[in-house]
Design an enzyme around this catalytic site. Structure first.
Site, mmCIF file in Angstrom:
data_model
loop_
_atom_site.group_PDB
_atom_site.id
_atom_site.type_symbol
_atom_site.label_atom_id
_atom_site.label_comp_id
_atom_site.label_asym_id
_atom_site.label_seq_id
_atom_site.Cartn_x
_atom_site.Cartn_y
_atom_site.Cartn_z
ATOM 1 C CG HIS A 1 -47.378 22.311 -6.363
ATOM 2 N ND1 HIS A 1 -46.147 22.157 -5.890
ATOM 3 C CD2 HIS A 1 -47.509 21.174 -7.516
ATOM 4 C CE1 HIS A 1 -45.548 20.843 -6.504
ATOM 5 N NE2 HIS A 1 -46.386 20.470 -7.451
ATOM 6 C CG ASP B 1 -54.228 -0.656 24.017
ATOM 7 O OD1 ASP B 1 -54.805 -2.022 24.402
ATOM 8 O OD2 ASP B 1 -53.113 -0.322 24.558
ATOM 9 C CE1 TYR C 1 -44.300 17.289 -11.144
ATOM 10 C CE2 TYR C 1 -43.602 17.877 -8.966
ATOM 11 C CZ TYR C 1 -44.546 18.078 -10.022
ATOM 12 O OH TYR C 1 -45.604 19.179 -10.129
#
Length: 820
Positions: free
Chosen positions: A228, A541, A258
């Site tokens: 990066h 659930d 940016y």
């Protein structure tokens, strides 16, 4: 001097970046002082030292937004102390340079309202007043958040370390972990190049080394170090920068760039369309060099050309400004751009890694959540989207992990429309009926690596296409399938459902202990219920089928198997239960046959009586369908008569063909998951991960009926917390909303307002083709009456809605019983 190692510590943190020091600081703040932090080199020598330091708070996930808010609160507090980390509350701007991006930031404004963030939508000219260097050419609008900012990553790390030391934490630098010992499936100690340390808990905060550290205990953390890059410019011409206030950080995602102010210059970076993994390959895990500490990669200007060109479009002065330095450092990215946090299948082994270049924004919240997770067994909020257990076993493949991570990095600034599909690594997990689906025009989606039918390519009317974002991935084919289920019979491939087997002499007692419903029934009984955490929140659930006296079959959602199995394993360890827990998902195919003619299709195929008297709802019978031995379970998630039919996988293709052929005279239609979503919304059925989760109790969710009452059968996990919540009084409940315009469809996350006050947010929504309504679920203050008028902000516009009954279709359940 090198800090001496203790022979024992309760908690050992591996990694001395902002993640590790934040965990150490928050553990000490909670009173846990028996903590050792080890760092292979010096503090900050991983990705922390080369981070750009941006701190933005708003995310689509409310939990992550809240965590980032915790970070800002911490950084503000530290800035006013002797350990100031260089926090500058400069604010942030996010530009919209296309109509689609403008829609996105309008939706983000809704997220901000639900979270209480002071985000304002402003014009291009107003944005330029805040950031005078920018050109407004092509800019349609912007979002401005004044409480965002920037921090010095190294100073932050040292501040957290100093406070951790003051709280009793031992920090040992120049100490490399070479092994981790386990005993009976749990952490027992760490081995370092400077000696061994007994411990109960290890927290892997290793950054780009995190996956390597986890492999020492056989745990897979799917992170890939990606190159990066950003540049620090030379000083800008005198008078260019405004005086008296810092520039806000600026993002133009349409240009992939940016910016933030750096003294009298700028930091500028972006996300290239041509990414570069650091060391990982399709056939090997990342292999970061052992001496790669405090180092950078060589600049790759060719790959950065597009970012440079785009940056000059938005900030023209950069065309005449030199570069002081180029920073090219590896950052650990995950396949879905979310953190990897929490416990793992090895008891006591925790993770805080995969920060995806926004770890500085999250560090304060990460440390707080991990400290709670370690000390309380619960992070205190719903972190499922960041839970390391969301990644299934297929992420043990370096090739699959790399492909997903590269795709994610290269689309980092793309607009992520709901229901959009990833393309890399597909197909991987398929049902036995997959070839049939392909041959018959199925359109697939992917979940947890499974190829699942979204719908089939059946022509339909465009008349009901929703406006805005909801119309992006909408298909007219879904209505046809929905109607077939309501009027005739539909057939669904649900093989991807996660399935867990609970067996052994302690199985019955264990299920009674972990599930809130009554599972101590006779073999063949099926129970819909939840498992609760120690806050009374819904951790699972599920349906639980008692197959035999010492065997239970638990079915949960496609993506939730690793989470649910991990939770059950933890409860088994805590209780000492004599049980065997096994993920048997791949062993069973599952097909759902639902609709008023389901019995007509199935009856000629099986010797078992399908009458309600002999085969009631809900129940399970072992039988045969055609020539296939099956486990037939009379349940539904669409609100119609029908069965889920489970068979051993090798019979799956035959069972599917048998059902399709037998259903032809009864207008049977194969259907996909998009129809299930529409059907279940009309019935008011909840979905874990959106409508319900660890932060919601059964009472709040309208699921009190699934919890056993009184002391019959003994207590269950979370019972005391649930009773305490009842004693305090339920303050919010999940309600059904019907939007005034049926073509305006909420998708989840939209704020809900009563009068002028935002009181909740949409948890899920969609269109119900039978009731011809746009439906949304949302938690509203208890006592909000049916018929109350509310407003929902969809795609940035407030639309009227009304509180409706929780079940819009067949509220008495007569269709499900299908008496015969």
């Amino acid at each position: 001097m090198v800090q001496a190692l203790p022979g024992r510590a309760r908690v050992v943190i591996v990694g001395g970046g902002v993640g590790g020091t934040s965990v150490a600081y928050h553990l000490a703040e909670r009173g846990e002082r028996d903590v050792l932090l080890v760092e292979r080199a010096e503090l900050t020598s991983g990705s922390t030292f080369h981070s750009a330091g941006l701190v933005g708070q708003l995310r689509s996930d409310p939990a992550l937004t809240r965590m980032n808010g915790w970070s800002v609160e911490l950084y503000r507090r530290l800035q006013d102390s002797e350990h100031a980390p260089g926090w500058v509350e400069s604010g942030s701007l996010r530009l919209a340079s296309t109509p689609a991006r403008l829609e996105e930031i309008r939706r983000q404004a809704g997220w901000a309202q639900r979270s209480g963030l002071p985000l304002a939508l402003i014009s291009a000219d107003e944005a330029r007043e805040l950031f005078p260097l920018m050109s407004t050419e092509g800019v349609l609008g912007a979002a401005y958040t004044p409480t965002d900012g920037q921090v010095d990553p190294a100073r932050l790390c040292y501040a957290l370390a100093a406070l951790a030391r003051a709280g009793g934490v031992t920090i040992a630098q120049q100490t490399r972990v070479v092994g981790i010992d386990t005993m009976d499936g749990r952490v027992a100690g760490v081995r370092t190049d400077r000696g061994d340390v007994e411990c109960e808990v290890v927290v892997d905060c290793g950054g780009m080394f995190a996956a390597e550290i986890a492999r020492l205990v056989g745990v897979r953390i799917p992170v890939v170090p990606m190159s990066h890059q950003y540049v620090v410019t030379a000083p800008l011409p005198a008078g260019t920068l405004p005086s008296g206030r810092p520039l806000p950080s600026l993002r133009d995602p349409d240009l992939l760039v940016y910016y933030r102010q750096e003294v009298d210059g700028l930091v500028m970076g972006g996300y290239e369309r041509q990414s570069a993994p650091f060391t990982a390959t399709a056939r090997s895990y990342d292999a970061v060099p052992q001496d790669f500490n405090g180092k950078l990669l060589a600049p790759d200007w060719d790959r950065f050309d597009e970012i440079v060109a785009n940056s000059q479009i938005r900030v023209p002065v950069l065309a005449d400004t030199g570069v002081a330095s180029m920073i090219n450092g590896p950052e650990a990215f995950t396949p879905d751009n979310e953190f990897c946090l929490g416990g793992t299948e090895v008891a006591g082994f925790f993770v805080a890694a995969g920060f995806c270049a926004h770890g500085i924004a999250g560090a304060g919240g990460i440390g707080r959540a991990l400290a709670a997770w370690i000390l309380d067994g619960d992070p205190g909020l719903d972190l499922w989207h960041m839970d390391v257990r969301r990644f299934g076993r297929h992420y043990r493949s370096p090739g699959y992990t790399l492909a997903r991570t590269v795709e994610n990095y290269e689309s980092y600034y793309d607009i992520r429309y709901p229901a959009a599909e990833r393309t890399s690594g597909r197909p991987l997990r398929t049902s036995p009926a997959y070839p049939w689906h392909v041959a018959n025009g199925a359109v697939f989606g992917e979940k947890a690596g499974w190829e699942r039918v979204n719908h089939y390519s059946t022509p339909g009317s465009e008349e009901l296409r929703p406006r805005g974002w909801a119309g992006r991935h909408w298909s007219p084919c879904v209505e046809t399938e929905h109607v077939a289920v309501r009027e005739a019979v539909g057939l669904f491939d649900e093989t991807s459902f996660s399935k867990i087997e609970v067996s052994g002499p302690g199985a019955a007692a264990f299920c009674a202990h972990v599930f809130a419903g009554r599972t101590d029934r006779e073999p063949g009984a099926v129970v819909y219920t939840q498992a609760l955490n120690d806050r009374g929140g819904i951790e699972m659930d599920v349906t639980v089928t008692r197959v035999a006296s010492e065997e239970f079959f638990v079915v949960t959602g496609t993506a939730f198997g690793p989470h649910d199995l991990g939770w059950l394993c933890r409860q088994a360890r805590l209780s000492g239960a004599a049980v065997r827990l096994a993920d048997v998902t791949g062993a069973w195919a599952c097909f759902g046959l639902w609709g008023p003619r389901a019995r007509d299709v199935l009856d000629p195929l099986t010797p078992t009586s399908l009458s309600t008297l002999d085969f009631p709802y809900p129940a399970m019978r072992e039988t045969t369908v055609g020539d296939v031995p099956v486990r037939a379970v009379r349940v539904t998630f669409v609100g119609e008569l029908g069965w889920e039919l489970y068979c051993s996988t090798e019979y799956g293709a035959a069972l599917w063909r048998t059902l399709v052929d037998a259903g032809a005279p009864h207008a049977l239609r194969p259907c996909g998951y998009r129809a299930i979503e529409s059907l279940r919304l009309e019935k008011g059925y909840r979905v874990w991960g959106s409508d319900i989760g660890p932060d919601t109790t059964p009472d709040e969710a309208g699921l009190s009926f699934a919890v056993r009452r009184g002391d019959g059968g003994g207590g269950f996990v979370g019972r005391e917390a649930l009773l305490a919540a009842r004693a305090r009084g339920v303050v919010r409940t999940l309600r059904c909303l019907v939007l005034g315009d049926p073509r305006v469809v909420a998708l989840g996350g939209e704020p809900v307002r009563i009068g002028a006050e935002v009181v909740g947010q949409v948890t899920s929504g969609g269109y119900g083709y039978t009731v011809a309504r746009s439906i949304a679920n949302a938690y509203l203050p208890s006592g909000t009456a049916e018929g109350t008028h509310v407003a929902v902000q969809v795609d940035g516009t407030w639309v009227t809605a009304v509180v409706a009954p929780s079940t819009l279709y067949d509220p008495k359940g007569e269709r499900i019983r299908g008496e015969a």
